[in-house]
Design an enzyme around this catalytic site. Sequence first.
Site, PDB file in Angstrom:
ATOM      1  N   TYR A 276       0.614  -1.341  -0.038  1.00  0.00           N
ATOM      2  CA  TYR A 276       0.006  -0.033  -0.007  1.00  0.00           C
ATOM      3  C   TYR A 276       0.795   1.257  -0.071  1.00  0.00           C
ATOM      4  O   TYR A 276       0.229   2.300  -0.163  1.00  0.00           O
ATOM      5  CB  TYR A 276      -0.973   0.073   1.338  1.00  0.00           C
TER       6      TYR A 276
ATOM      7  N   ASP B  12       3.204   2.204  -2.065  1.00  0.00           N
ATOM      8  CA  ASP B  12       3.119   3.275  -3.508  1.00  0.00           C
ATOM      9  C   ASP B  12       2.187   4.092  -3.532  1.00  0.00           C
ATOM     10  O   ASP B  12       2.141   5.186  -3.972  1.00  0.00           O
ATOM     11  CB  ASP B  12       3.387   2.272  -4.521  1.00  0.00           C
TER      12      ASP B  12
ATOM     13  N   TYR C  86       6.151  -6.387   8.317  1.00  0.00           N
ATOM     14  CA  TYR C  86       6.220  -7.563   7.314  1.00  0.00           C
ATOM     15  C   TYR C  86       6.098  -8.868   7.770  1.00  0.00           C
ATOM     16  O   TYR C  86       6.403  -9.078   9.034  1.00  0.00           O
ATOM     17  CB  TYR C  86       7.467  -7.218   6.271  1.00  0.00           C
TER      18      TYR C  86
ATOM     19  N   GLU D 109       7.561   2.896   3.785  1.00  0.00           N
ATOM     20  CA  GLU D 109       7.855   4.233   3.886  1.00  0.00           C
ATOM     21  C   GLU D 109       6.802   5.280   4.159  1.00  0.00           C
ATOM     22  O   GLU D 109       7.256   5.946   5.109  1.00  0.00           O
ATOM     23  CB  GLU D 109       8.320   4.790   2.124  1.00  0.00           C
TER      24      GLU D 109
HETATM   25  O1  TRH Z   1       2.522  -1.221   2.599  1.00  0.00           O
HETATM   26  P1  TRH Z   1       3.909  -0.700   2.580  1.00  0.00           P
HETATM   27  O2  TRH Z   1       4.751  -2.135   2.845  1.00  0.00           O
HETATM   28  O3  TRH Z   1       4.182  -0.528   1.253  1.00  0.00           O
HETATM   29  C1  TRH Z   1       5.364  -0.115   0.575  1.00  0.00           C
HETATM   30  C2  TRH Z   1       5.198  -0.984  -0.530  1.00  0.00           C
HETATM   31  O4  TRH Z   1       5.381  -2.233  -0.407  1.00  0.00           O
HETATM   32  C3  TRH Z   1       6.262  -0.428  -1.657  1.00  0.00           C
HETATM   33  O5  TRH Z   1       6.388  -1.270  -2.746  1.00  0.00           O
HETATM   34  C4  TRH Z   1       7.451  -0.123  -1.035  1.00  0.00           C
HETATM   35  O6  TRH Z   1       8.453   0.455  -2.078  1.00  0.00           O
HETATM   36  C5  TRH Z   1       7.547   0.545   0.312  1.00  0.00           C
HETATM   37  O7  TRH Z   1       6.730  -0.064   1.125  1.00  0.00           O
HETATM   38  C6  TRH Z   1       8.843   0.811   0.896  1.00  0.00           C
HETATM   39  O8  TRH Z   1       4.086   0.177   3.862  1.00  0.00           O
HETATM   40  P2  TRH Z   1       3.992   1.710   3.822  1.00  0.00           P
HETATM   41  O9  TRH Z   1       4.760   2.502   2.958  1.00  0.00           O
HETATM   42  O10 TRH Z   1       4.111   2.026   5.159  1.00  0.00           O
HETATM   43  O11 TRH Z   1       2.572   1.862   3.155  1.00  0.00           O
HETATM   44  C7  TRH Z   1       1.559   1.550   4.194  1.00  0.00           C
HETATM   45  C8  TRH Z   1       0.219   2.600   3.766  1.00  0.00           C
HETATM   46  O12 TRH Z   1      -1.024   1.878   4.361  1.00  0.00           O
HETATM   47  C9  TRH Z   1       0.316   3.869   4.504  1.00  0.00           C
HETATM   48  O13 TRH Z   1      -0.336   4.860   3.717  1.00  0.00           O
HETATM   49  C10 TRH Z   1      -0.639   3.791   5.714  1.00  0.00           C
HETATM   50  C11 TRH Z   1      -1.668   2.939   5.155  1.00  0.00           C
HETATM   51  N1  TRH Z   1      -2.406   2.444   6.051  1.00  0.00           N
HETATM   52  C12 TRH Z   1      -3.815   2.397   6.337  1.00  0.00           C
HETATM   53  O14 TRH Z   1      -4.530   3.441   5.415  1.00  0.00           O
HETATM   54  N2  TRH Z   1      -4.420   1.839   7.248  1.00  0.00           N
HETATM   55  C13 TRH Z   1      -3.927   1.024   8.100  1.00  0.00           C
HETATM   56  O15 TRH Z   1      -4.644   0.473   8.910  1.00  0.00           O
HETATM   57  C14 TRH Z   1      -2.659   0.686   7.979  1.00  0.00           C
HETATM   58  C15 TRH Z   1      -1.912  -0.531   8.746  1.00  0.00           C
HETATM   59  C16 TRH Z   1      -1.748   1.297   6.833  1.00  0.00           C
END
Ligand code: TRH
Length: 388
Positions: free
Chosen positions: A21, A23, A204, A283
């Site tokens: 999520y 990206d 993760y 991120e």
């Molecule tokens: O989901 P992530 O692991 O995302 C990314 C992608 O994998 C990407 O390909 C990679 O480049 C990057 O990591 C480093 O973790 P991230 O970045 O924290 O994104 C999660 C999103 O989900 C963030 O916008 C917050 C949102 N979120 C919600 O909206 N509700 C929720 O309950 C949770 C737990 C998260």
Amino acid sequence: MHVENPPTTSLAIFCKVVDNYGDIGICWRLARQLEQEHQIAVTLWVDDLRSFQRICPDVNIHCDEQQLANVVIKHWRNQDAQFTPDEIADIVIEFFACDIPPAYITAMAMCVPRPVWLNLEGLTAEEWVEGCHTLPSPHPRLPLTKHFFFPGFTSKTGGLLLEAELEQKRQAFQSDPVEVENFLAQLGVTSSEMTAFKVSLFCYPQAAVTALFQAWEESDIPVTCLVPEGVASSAVRMFLGEEALAGISSTKGALTVRVLPFVPQPDYDKLLWACDLNFVRGEDSFVRAQWAGKPFIWHIYPQDENLHHVKLKAFLQRYSPDIASADAFSLAWNGALNHEDLVDWSSIWPSFLADIQKITNRSINWQARLHENGDLSSNLLRFARSLK
Ligand code: TRH
């Protein structure tokens, strides 16, 4: 006298969802902020509407084109789509070096004046970023130049995404115990769970969740761990003894684990603000935890050949070089300690907890330092306009 309004700047963001999520989380946040705070006409091209819907339930996954929060959202599913120059935005952002459609690039080269073309890169605390931020990359054939734009933690980078009202909203929320209680209650958290040390868990699948749960079961203080549905599912299922569905909870020793629904993006901020410690990943949640001004542990996105350990250490070097317990926790959580077999959560956790006030103070000071770099959206626009 009739005063003409200046023409609205148009901007297109191209987002390929590589994984999960983050990206789309970043691109959606950027799109909304550019529209709301800078009155830019934004079109967000995204190839995966299902991931988008998880963080923004209003997204219709069957729609090729829709409008949310005044942003035009286009389902990007055809790399061979044709474009004419009048369809090209004034500013074009490709997220994370995703390949934008070749016909879009050809049409960009036909525009007069040429659009500004930026590659918004991934976040890292490594020093080389300062040397690469804003560097040009001329197109090998066409009269176009793309520029790199790096988010970062120093004034020589693009800074971090930060909405103008975020700090004010956070302070209002955190200083209103009734609002905090209502928010948690609406997620199913009980009063007694609220009085415990509250942890949100987003990581993760390979994180050492089972071992950490054991340490929390034996903790000197009660711990409530709030984990969104779908996160660390097998460890959570093992603890609960049943499927990890939103609404299910269980207590063993000092630890209660409660599964929350996966909340929309704005509510995720509130969850971070409401907890005493946040486990974040990737991120975007990592950045949001920094704006929450609360202690956090980062689970970095794994990369080949443990490249992510270099990035993790570069961040810790900036963030907590003098708090050994915080460093040890982060390194252990990411499998980055030198002697992996010596990881002992029953001693890592109490040492971290003993330093929690120091770590909280660090989070607050760190946040103040980050504010000095401005916000990524404004920095990006300023740079784009300097190229015009
Ligand atoms: O989901 P992530 O692991 O995302 C990314 C992608 O994998 C990407 O390909 C990679 O480049 C990057 O990591 C480093 O973790 P991230 O970045 O924290 O994104 C999660 C999103 O989900 C963030 O916008 C917050 C949102 N979120 C919600 O909206 N509700 C929720 O309950 C949770 C737990 C998260």
